[in-house]
Design an enzyme around this catalytic site. Sequence first.
Site, PDB file in Angstrom:
ATOM      1  N   GLU A  35      -8.648   3.543  -2.128  1.00  0.00           N
ATOM      2  CA  GLU A  35      -8.872   4.473  -1.023  1.00  0.00           C
ATOM      3  C   GLU A  35      -9.366   5.783  -1.589  1.00  0.00           C
ATOM      4  O   GLU A  35      -8.765   6.340  -2.513  1.00  0.00           O
ATOM      5  CB  GLU A  35      -7.591   4.750  -0.218  1.00  0.00           C
ATOM      6  CG  GLU A  35      -7.111   3.620   0.651  1.00  0.00           C
ATOM      7  CD  GLU A  35      -5.908   4.022   1.507  1.00  0.00           C
ATOM      8  OE1 GLU A  35      -5.734   5.249   1.746  1.00  0.00           O
ATOM      9  OE2 GLU A  35      -5.152   3.140   1.908  1.00  0.00           O
ATOM     10  N   ASN A  56       0.839  -1.192   0.000  1.00  0.00           N
ATOM     11  CA  ASN A  56       0.000   0.000   0.000  1.00  0.00           C
ATOM     12  C   ASN A  56       0.875   1.244   0.000  1.00  0.00           C
ATOM     13  O   ASN A  56       1.704   1.427   0.896  1.00  0.00           O
ATOM     14  CB  ASN A  56      -0.909   0.040   1.230  1.00  0.00           C
ATOM     15  CG  ASN A  56      -1.763   1.302   1.246  1.00  0.00           C
ATOM     16  OD1 ASN A  56      -2.779   1.379   0.566  1.00  0.00           O
ATOM     17  ND2 ASN A  56      -1.336   2.310   2.001  1.00  0.00           N
ATOM     18  N   GLU A  57       0.727   2.065  -1.021  1.00  0.00           N
ATOM     19  CA  GLU A  57       1.369   3.372  -1.106  1.00  0.00           C
ATOM     20  C   GLU A  57       2.861   3.348  -0.772  1.00  0.00           C
ATOM     21  O   GLU A  57       3.319   4.029   0.148  1.00  0.00           O
ATOM     22  CB  GLU A  57       0.656   4.366  -0.179  1.00  0.00           C
ATOM     23  CG  GLU A  57      -0.786   4.632  -0.537  1.00  0.00           C
ATOM     24  CD  GLU A  57      -1.428   5.721   0.293  1.00  0.00           C
ATOM     25  OE1 GLU A  57      -2.455   6.258  -0.131  1.00  0.00           O
ATOM     26  OE2 GLU A  57      -0.882   6.042   1.387  1.00  0.00           O
ATOM     27  N   GLU A 106      -5.052   7.489  12.865  1.00  0.00           N
ATOM     28  CA  GLU A 106      -4.660   8.120  11.613  1.00  0.00           C
ATOM     29  C   GLU A 106      -3.187   8.533  11.665  1.00  0.00           C
ATOM     30  O   GLU A 106      -2.821   9.695  11.588  1.00  0.00           O
ATOM     31  CB  GLU A 106      -5.568   9.314  11.302  1.00  0.00           C
ATOM     32  CG  GLU A 106      -5.381   9.941   9.940  1.00  0.00           C
ATOM     33  CD  GLU A 106      -5.386   8.932   8.802  1.00  0.00           C
ATOM     34  OE1 GLU A 106      -4.544   9.072   7.905  1.00  0.00           O
ATOM     35  OE2 GLU A 106      -6.220   8.004   8.797  1.00  0.00           O
ATOM     36  N   TRP A 107      -2.329   7.522  11.853  1.00  0.00           N
ATOM     37  CA  TRP A 107      -0.872   7.693  11.814  1.00  0.00           C
ATOM     38  C   TRP A 107      -0.426   8.825  12.739  1.00  0.00           C
ATOM     39  O   TRP A 107      -0.823   8.844  13.894  1.00  0.00           O
ATOM     40  CB  TRP A 107      -0.401   7.865  10.371  1.00  0.00           C
ATOM     41  CG  TRP A 107      -0.858   6.741   9.480  1.00  0.00           C
ATOM     42  CD1 TRP A 107      -1.662   6.829   8.384  1.00  0.00           C
ATOM     43  CD2 TRP A 107      -0.572   5.331   9.627  1.00  0.00           C
ATOM     44  NE1 TRP A 107      -1.882   5.580   7.833  1.00  0.00           N
ATOM     45  CE2 TRP A 107      -1.224   4.646   8.576  1.00  0.00           C
ATOM     46  CE3 TRP A 107       0.181   4.577  10.544  1.00  0.00           C
ATOM     47  CZ2 TRP A 107      -1.155   3.264   8.407  1.00  0.00           C
ATOM     48  CZ3 TRP A 107       0.249   3.189  10.381  1.00  0.00           C
ATOM     49  CH2 TRP A 107      -0.410   2.559   9.322  1.00  0.00           C
TER      50      TRP A 107
END
Length: 482
Positions: free
Chosen positions: A385, A199-200, A439-440
């Site tokens: 996403e 992912n990314e 969220e990170w």
Amino acid sequence: MRRRSFLKAAAATGLAASAGAFLTTRRAAVAQPSEVLAAFPDKFVWGASTSSYQIEGAVTAGGRGPSVWDTFSHSFGKVANGDTGDVACDHYNRYAEDVDLMAKAGMNAYRFSVAWPRVQPTGTGPANAEGLDFYDRLTDALLAKGIAPWPCLYHWDLPQALQDRGGWTNRDIAGWFTDYAQLVAARIGDRAKHWTMLNEPSVHAIFGHGLGGHAPGMTGKGNYFKAIHHQNLAQGMALKALRAAGGAKGWQLGTVLSLQPVWPVGGLDANYAASLMWDAVWNRACLDPLLRGEYPELLRDGFAPLVKAGDLEAIRQPIDFLGINYYSRMHQQPDPAGLFGTGYGSPPEGTPTTGMGWPVEPDGIAEILIELKQEYGNPPVYVMENGAAYPEQTGPKGFVQDNDRISYLRRHILAGHQALEEGVDLRGWFVWSLLDNFEWAEGYQRRFGLIEVDRQTLERRPKASYHWYADVIRKKGVPTSA
């Protein structure tokens, strides 16, 4: 006109200030069912996405080892409010409830990530059976509700033990990742048919290895180049290994890239070179090796010391689909302090922004989808996403009326439909995210979920956007009414 040619012309004429200048809207000319403004094909996939560290919690359960995000979030000052993923949404224990909520919305697919430290606590060696048991249970629960499992093998939570050996800056990680991928696929691959490798990878390299704002907190261009190349190599090796193992199983193999169009701030000539550089750093450094077998020209000197004979051939593997994540365009201008001499600037005047401060430019997703068609052979694409965080308040009846999120999703799905009309091979849409989550570096202060998660009780409460999305799925398209 190809996007780069258009950008150059736009920079000279000032058209880049208008996000709508690139594409025209044809929806009004297309006949649609009375209740639906934009209808999608019957086989279109509708789902939601999450990631392991952001929702699972239970960080010591079942023999799970520590990840780089456990280390990072427990380091003072790294995450807003000192938040950690220790509990997150407790999806590890509450997955059945979450699967049931997906089913009630009518979703037919769920992209989740597998936690490498749950499967291999030290990153190498035999599989931890108890860790894989969780993904067994999750897979079975999904299938029982008619939801296809879409496992993603890596969403940034590297085992800390591997980071201690250099992590993604160590070339050996390509082999470690391939071994891990085979262990997971061997366990649930009899039921899970759609597999995404990473992912990314560019985002992970930029923020985790170049700028230091994400785990593992490394900095510098050299670490960025190593993290990009070794992720690309690991992805290619894993794709090849799973392709060899899954031929008779009917696996569909792909990966997920963050693709965000990059525009020069204000459409100015002076900002054009900066936009091309950041486009190479963010988008092309992963897209071009995978689909063209080469690194973008602007970055080749940086990658040259790392690329060994056969690497680019190993990276350029056939894929059955490409997953893309889109949130907004990026507007760049020169900045000597930037990682590559560029920095973020303001979007066109009047552009709304989300709670993250990201510009809301729905036509950007059509732009990138059409570019994939025109310049990269029109691969089968799933939006993996797409979503937004906004300030929210729970109403007196315990309900979040998140109209801003509904508007955001509505406009982006309509833009995706426009790309579909233009001949893009768009096959599915996954909202980010199913749940309000960790969220990170923003911790729990930013909420992307269709479903609210009470931080004290962990109670799940579907928001208005959840019910709106369920209506989209039921009608197989965007409802006429807003």
